[in-house]
Design a protein around this motif. Sequence first.
Motif, mmCIF file in Angstrom:
data_model
loop_
_atom_site.group_PDB
_atom_site.id
_atom_site.type_symbol
_atom_site.label_atom_id
_atom_site.label_comp_id
_atom_site.label_asym_id
_atom_site.label_seq_id
_atom_site.Cartn_x
_atom_site.Cartn_y
_atom_site.Cartn_z
ATOM 1 N N ILE A 133 -35.962 46.460 6.237
ATOM 2 C CA ILE A 133 -36.994 46.855 6.250
ATOM 3 C C ILE A 133 -37.519 46.942 7.767
ATOM 4 N N PRO A 134 -37.838 48.478 8.464
ATOM 5 C CA PRO A 134 -37.904 48.677 10.122
ATOM 6 C C PRO A 134 -39.095 48.115 10.191
ATOM 7 N N VAL A 135 -38.622 47.224 10.910
ATOM 8 C CA VAL A 135 -40.697 46.578 11.429
ATOM 9 C C VAL A 135 -40.545 46.658 13.116
ATOM 10 N N ARG A 136 -41.877 47.755 13.392
ATOM 11 C CA ARG A 136 -42.209 47.651 14.518
ATOM 12 C C ARG A 136 -43.235 47.803 15.007
ATOM 13 N N PRO A 137 -43.847 46.847 15.695
ATOM 14 C CA PRO A 137 -42.745 45.580 16.565
ATOM 15 C C PRO A 137 -41.581 45.472 15.666
ATOM 16 N N GLY A 138 -40.738 44.682 16.164
ATOM 17 C CA GLY A 138 -39.943 43.767 14.982
ATOM 18 C C GLY A 138 -40.466 42.240 16.007
ATOM 19 N N PRO A 139 -40.506 41.468 14.749
ATOM 20 C CA PRO A 139 -40.964 39.571 15.171
ATOM 21 C C PRO A 139 -40.072 39.064 16.467
ATOM 22 N N ASP A 140 -39.173 39.974 17.478
ATOM 23 C CA ASP A 140 -39.220 39.360 18.448
ATOM 24 C C ASP A 140 -39.506 39.906 19.522
ATOM 25 N N ALA A 141 -39.861 41.134 19.644
ATOM 26 C CA ALA A 141 -40.945 41.223 20.748
ATOM 27 C C ALA A 141 -42.759 41.039 20.237
ATOM 28 N N LEU A 142 -43.018 40.417 18.726
ATOM 29 C CA LEU A 142 -44.225 40.326 18.005
ATOM 30 C C LEU A 142 -44.473 38.626 19.133
ATOM 31 N N VAL A 143 -43.663 37.590 18.919
ATOM 32 C CA VAL A 143 -43.928 37.032 19.377
ATOM 33 C C VAL A 143 -44.422 36.597 20.266
ATOM 34 N N HIS A 144 -44.743 37.448 21.303
ATOM 35 C CA HIS A 144 -44.980 36.990 22.224
ATOM 36 C C HIS A 144 -46.444 37.861 22.523
ATOM 37 N N ALA A 145 -46.825 38.309 21.356
ATOM 38 C CA ALA A 145 -48.476 39.233 21.028
ATOM 39 C C ALA A 145 -48.799 37.613 20.512
ATOM 40 N N GLN A 146 -48.369 37.271 19.547
ATOM 41 C CA GLN A 146 -48.509 36.174 18.463
ATOM 42 C C GLN A 146 -49.307 34.550 19.996
ATOM 43 N N ASP A 147 -47.679 34.497 20.493
ATOM 44 C CA ASP A 147 -48.508 33.090 20.789
ATOM 45 C C ASP A 147 -48.185 33.208 22.081
ATOM 46 N N LYS A 148 -49.554 32.323 22.912
ATOM 47 C CA LYS A 148 -49.421 32.823 23.973
ATOM 48 C C LYS A 148 -48.384 32.373 25.183
ATOM 49 N N GLY A 149 -47.852 30.832 24.904
ATOM 50 C CA GLY A 149 -46.659 30.025 24.827
ATOM 51 C C GLY A 149 -45.516 30.255 25.706
ATOM 52 N N VAL A 150 -45.094 30.912 24.005
ATOM 53 C CA VAL A 150 -43.864 32.222 24.017
ATOM 54 C C VAL A 150 -44.186 32.981 25.386
ATOM 55 N N MET A 151 -45.445 34.006 25.127
ATOM 56 C CA MET A 151 -45.186 34.904 25.946
ATOM 57 C C MET A 151 -45.672 34.905 27.778
ATOM 58 N N ARG A 152 -46.000 33.123 27.872
ATOM 59 C CA ARG A 152 -45.485 33.230 29.401
ATOM 60 C C ARG A 152 -44.869 32.771 29.406
ATOM 61 N N ALA A 153 -43.646 31.748 28.801
ATOM 62 C CA ALA A 153 -42.427 31.367 29.533
ATOM 63 C C ALA A 153 -41.810 33.096 29.617
ATOM 64 N N LYS A 154 -41.852 33.713 28.664
ATOM 65 C CA LYS A 154 -41.140 34.993 28.536
ATOM 66 C C LYS A 154 -41.585 35.954 29.808
ATOM 67 N N LEU A 155 -42.670 35.690 30.311
ATOM 68 C CA LEU A 155 -43.389 36.401 31.438
ATOM 69 C C LEU A 155 -42.417 35.697 32.916
#
Length: 424
Positions: A133-155
Motif C-alpha cells: 500500500i503506498p503510504v505518503r509520506p512514508g514511515p522513513d520520512a514521517l518518523v522525523h515529524a513524529q520524534d523530535k530526537g530523530v528529527m534533530r539527529a537527522k538535521l
Amino acid sequence: MLSLPPGLRLCLPAACDARHTGEPRRDTPPGVRSGWPNTGGYPGGVTFPVVGMVGGGQLARMTHEAGIPLGIRFKLLSDTPQDSAAQVVSDVVIGDYRDLETLRAFARGCDVITFDHEHVPTQHLRALEADGIPVRPGPDALVHAQDKGVMRAKLDEIGAPSPRHRIVSDPDDVAAFADEVGGFPVILKTVRGGYDGKGVWFVRTPQDAEAPFKAGVPVLAEEKVDFVRELAANIVRSPHGQAVAYPVVESRQVDGVCDTVIAPAPDLPEELAGEAQALALRIAQELGVTGHLAVELFETTDGRILVNELAMRPHNSGHWTQDGAVTSQFANHVRAVLDLPLGDPRPRAKWTVMANVLGGDYPDMYAAYLHCMAHDPQLKIHMYGKDVKHGRKVGHVNTYGDDLDDVLERARHAADYLRGTVTQ
C-alpha cells in the motif's frame, strides 16, 4: 536566486514533466489512468483514485474539499462521526488508527494513504508498505515529524541549522545542559506527542525541569533562541522529485498557539527568504518527503534562520494559501500524494493574512457571520464544524489586499468578533 539541492526540480508555472504530458502510457490498459491500481472508480469504467486519509480533523476536511474539483474520491479513518472531516466525507470508517488490523481493513480499496496528523505508529506504516500500500509520506520520512530526537539527529547529519540541543535524562542533566549553552532558561520537549505548545516547557531552574520526565518518554533539551520572529517555509514534493515552494511567511504565536500568519513575511530580506525555501526543499529531499512539508523556523537577532519544528502534512502556516495562492497547500498535497503535476504556488495578492478563530464567548458563531460578512465582503471565513470550547481552534479567516495594515486589521477584527472579544 533560489539555489536548489542537486537532483531536485522546482516546478515553475510553465514547467511540465515528461511523465505528465497527458498521453497514456503504452502499457496502460484502455480506460485506466497510468500509475494507479484499478481498485476504485466511478460507475461506467472511468477510474479515479481513492485517497485514504487517516485522521478526521480540520486538515482532512480541507484536503477533501481541495480534492472535490479534481474528482478525487476520499475515504476517511476517523475517531468519531463528529470529527470535523467525518461531517463532510461520504466514505467514513470509525476506528482506532493505533490498531494495525483497523488500518489494514481501512486501506483496502485505497490507492494511497496520507495523514491529517503524524501520530500513526511507525511500525504500522511499515506493515502497510509491506502489504503493498503506498503510504505518503512514508514511515522513513514521517518518523522525523513524529520524534523530535530523530528529527534533530537527522538535521545535524545533513547540516541543517538548528538550536543547540541534546537528549537529557533527568533534572540534573538539564542543569548540565544549561551550563553547556550559557545558562538557564532552556526549552524542554517530550520527543513524541507534543503540538500547539503541549509537551513543551520553558524551564528556568532545575526544579522546573521535573514535570517533563513524568511522561516516561525521552526529553529533548534545546537552547532558548534569541529570535526576532518565527517564520515558516512551506513546500510540496511529489514522488518523482517535482517540488514547489510557497513564499516564506511570518507566524505569530500566542500562548504557544499560532494566532496570525502573514504572507509573505514582511521585511524579510530576499536572500534570507531564498535560503529558507532552499533549506525546506533540501530537507524534503534528504528525508524523502512526499506531500506537504512545513519547516517552522526562528529568525535570529543576528540574521540567521534555525529549524524549530517539522510537519509533514498541510499546516496552519499554509492556510492562507486557500484564498491567497494560485494553488492551495491542500490541493498540492493531494496532487503530490497521487504524483500528479503540482500547481502554481505563487500568491494572488500582495499580502494575505490568516487569523485563527479560537473558541470564546460565542457558543454559536453563526450569528456573528452577519456582522463579519457585512463589514468586509472580501473576507473569507473557514469553519471546521467543531463544538466551540474556550481556546480551541474552530476556524480561521483569510484577508488579502495591497495595504498590509488594512489586511491585518480586517483579519484580526473578524477573528476577534467571531470569538466575542470585540462586539462592534
